[in-house]
Scaffold this motif. Structure first.
Motif, PDB file in Angstrom:
ATOM      1  N   ASP A 250       0.861  -1.191   0.000  1.00 43.48           N
ATOM      2  CA  ASP A 250       0.000   0.000   0.000  1.00 43.48           C
ATOM      3  C   ASP A 250       0.896   1.240   0.000  1.00 43.48           C
ATOM      4  O   ASP A 250       1.441   1.608   1.040  1.00 43.48           O
ATOM      5  CB  ASP A 250      -0.899  -0.008   1.239  1.00 43.48           C
ATOM      6  N   PRO A 251       1.055   1.900  -1.172  1.00 42.17           N
ATOM      7  CA  PRO A 251       1.907   3.088  -1.217  1.00 42.17           C
ATOM      8  C   PRO A 251       1.258   4.308  -0.564  1.00 42.17           C
ATOM      9  O   PRO A 251       1.930   5.310  -0.340  1.00 42.17           O
ATOM     10  CB  PRO A 251       2.108   3.320  -2.718  1.00 42.17           C
ATOM     11  N   ASP A 252      -0.046   4.222  -0.259  1.00 46.19           N
ATOM     12  CA  ASP A 252      -0.775   5.362   0.289  1.00 46.19           C
ATOM     13  C   ASP A 252      -0.860   5.367   1.811  1.00 46.19           C
ATOM     14  O   ASP A 252      -1.441   6.285   2.400  1.00 46.19           O
ATOM     15  CB  ASP A 252      -2.198   5.387  -0.290  1.00 46.19           C
ATOM     16  N   ALA A 253      -0.307   4.353   2.466  1.00 50.38           N
ATOM     17  CA  ALA A 253      -0.346   4.282   3.934  1.00 50.38           C
ATOM     18  C   ALA A 253       0.347   5.499   4.531  1.00 50.38           C
ATOM     19  O   ALA A 253       1.398   5.922   4.050  1.00 50.38           O
ATOM     20  CB  ALA A 253       0.320   2.998   4.418  1.00 50.38           C
ATOM     21  N   PRO A 254      -0.236   6.087   5.570  1.00 52.56           N
ATOM     22  CA  PRO A 254       0.332   7.297   6.168  1.00 52.56           C
ATOM     23  C   PRO A 254       1.507   6.999   7.099  1.00 52.56           C
ATOM     24  O   PRO A 254       1.474   7.280   8.298  1.00 52.56           O
ATOM     25  CB  PRO A 254      -0.862   7.892   6.923  1.00 52.56           C
TER      26      PRO A 254
ATOM     27  N   GLY B 176       4.992   3.611   3.198  1.00 53.43           N
ATOM     28  CA  GLY B 176       3.999   2.652   2.721  1.00 53.43           C
ATOM     29  C   GLY B 176       3.758   1.553   3.742  1.00 53.43           C
ATOM     30  O   GLY B 176       4.170   1.660   4.902  1.00 53.43           O
ATOM     31  N   TRP B 177       3.048   0.495   3.307  1.00 56.36           N
ATOM     32  CA  TRP B 177       2.712  -0.622   4.202  1.00 56.36           C
ATOM     33  C   TRP B 177       2.793  -1.911   3.416  1.00 56.36           C
ATOM     34  O   TRP B 177       2.149  -2.056   2.371  1.00 56.36           O
ATOM     35  CB  TRP B 177       1.308  -0.436   4.758  1.00 56.36           C
ATOM     36  N   TRP B 178       3.599  -2.853   3.901  1.00 58.03           N
ATOM     37  CA  TRP B 178       3.761  -4.156   3.248  1.00 58.03           C
ATOM     38  C   TRP B 178       2.769  -5.145   3.840  1.00 58.03           C
ATOM     39  O   TRP B 178       2.832  -5.466   5.021  1.00 58.03           O
ATOM     40  CB  TRP B 178       5.199  -4.656   3.416  1.00 58.03           C
TER      41      TRP B 178
ATOM     42  N   THR C 227       7.678 -11.583   7.210  1.00 56.15           N
ATOM     43  CA  THR C 227       6.884 -10.776   8.129  1.00 56.15           C
ATOM     44  C   THR C 227       6.315  -9.551   7.425  1.00 56.15           C
ATOM     45  O   THR C 227       7.031  -8.814   6.748  1.00 56.15           O
ATOM     46  CB  THR C 227       7.745 -10.346   9.331  1.00 56.15           C
ATOM     47  N   ASN C 228       5.005  -9.345   7.591  1.00 59.98           N
ATOM     48  CA  ASN C 228       4.349  -8.170   7.032  1.00 59.98           C
ATOM     49  C   ASN C 228       4.431  -7.012   8.032  1.00 59.98           C
ATOM     50  O   ASN C 228       4.960  -7.171   9.132  1.00 59.98           O
ATOM     51  CB  ASN C 228       2.897  -8.500   6.632  1.00 59.98           C
TER      52      ASN C 228
ATOM     53  N   LYS D 135       3.825 -13.282  10.004  1.00 56.24           N
ATOM     54  CA  LYS D 135       4.189 -13.876   8.714  1.00 56.24           C
ATOM     55  C   LYS D 135       2.924 -14.179   7.932  1.00 56.24           C
ATOM     56  O   LYS D 135       1.905 -14.550   8.504  1.00 56.24           O
ATOM     57  CB  LYS D 135       5.001 -15.148   8.913  1.00 56.24           C
ATOM     58  N   GLY D 136       2.997 -14.017   6.625  1.00 58.88           N
ATOM     59  CA  GLY D 136       1.864 -14.313   5.772  1.00 58.88           C
ATOM     60  C   GLY D 136       1.134 -13.062   5.332  1.00 58.88           C
ATOM     61  O   GLY D 136       1.618 -11.938   5.485  1.00 58.88           O
ATOM     62  N   PHE D 137      -0.053 -13.280   4.781  1.00 56.04           N
ATOM     63  CA  PHE D 137      -0.867 -12.180   4.262  1.00 56.04           C
ATOM     64  C   PHE D 137      -1.545 -11.432   5.386  1.00 56.04           C
ATOM     65  O   PHE D 137      -2.134 -12.031   6.282  1.00 56.04           O
ATOM     66  CB  PHE D 137      -1.935 -12.736   3.303  1.00 56.04           C
ATOM     67  N   GLY D 138      -1.468 -10.129   5.335  1.00 59.78           N
ATOM     68  CA  GLY D 138      -2.186  -9.248   6.241  1.00 59.78           C
ATOM     69  C   GLY D 138      -3.099  -8.389   5.387  1.00 59.78           C
ATOM     70  O   GLY D 138      -2.630  -7.601   4.565  1.00 59.78           O
ATOM     71  N   GLY D 139      -4.390  -8.551   5.525  1.00 61.53           N
ATOM     72  CA  GLY D 139      -5.362  -7.907   4.646  1.00 61.53           C
ATOM     73  C   GLY D 139      -5.294  -6.396   4.611  1.00 61.53           C
ATOM     74  O   GLY D 139      -4.646  -5.745   5.427  1.00 61.53           O
TER      75      GLY D 139
END
Length: 176
Positions: free
Chosen positions: A71-75, A79-81, A110-111, A116-120
């Motif tokens: 997410d390049p728009d995370a404040p 960003g946010w992986w 790790t997100n 670890k794994g997908f973080g919605g």
């Protein structure tokens, strides 16, 4: 311009015209994602499932793939992986919905939620629309060598340094 400088520039231009494509049965380019793919926490109440993804057109010499969701728009200023999966075997060209933790042979890192794994997806409430870039990377190595606690910045650096090609699908989400 001297000929010795022209060849590296031509190589960069050819990478820009990617042959790889990425598609999904679950998310579409530029469209809002369903709550199925939203995080369950941080002010969001979703199912936290990773979307189905399929890719084709990997270049010759591809020995593994990686998937990132960003997410390049995370404040945050950086960003946010949401997802980093490396060492996906070259024979794999699609993953099913909710595949996080079930991609045989792959390593999930790790997100930015700290797991670890997908973080919605989960932009802050009232922050407007955010873009979510799902990218599949074609890599020349069967295994991307990373430390166990690799930061998202290090993973991104290694992927950009080594990628033979990549394809991105960008979906959106708004948390009212």
């Amino acid at each position: 311009m001297k000929a010795r400088y022209l060849l590296p520039l031509l190589a960069m231009v050819s990478f820009a015209s990617s042959a790889m494509t990425l598609s999904s049965q679950d998310i579409q380019e530029g469209s809002r994602m369903a709550n199925t793919y939203a995080y369950n926490g941080f002010g969001c109440s979703g199912d936290n499932q990773s979307p189905q993804l399929s890719w084709q057109g990997a270049p010759k010499g591809t020995k593994s793939f990686a998937i990132t969701a960003y997410d390049p728009d995370a404040p945050t200023g950086s960003g946010w992986w949401h997802w980093q999966v490396v060492n996906i075997p070259a024979k794999v060209h699609s993953i099913k919905r909710d595949a996080s933790g079930h991609i045989k042979g792959a390593d999930e890192l790790t997100n930015d939620y700290g797991s670890k794994g997908f973080g919605g997806v989960c932009p802050p409430a009232g922050d407007g629309m955010h873009r979510y870039e799902f990218t599949v990377w074609a890599l020349p190595d069967a295994k991307l060598e990373l430390p166990a606690n690799a930061s998202a910045a290090l993973v991104g650096y290694m992927l950009n340094a080594k990628a033979l090609d990549k394809a991105t699908l960008t979906a959106t989400y708004v948390n009212p």
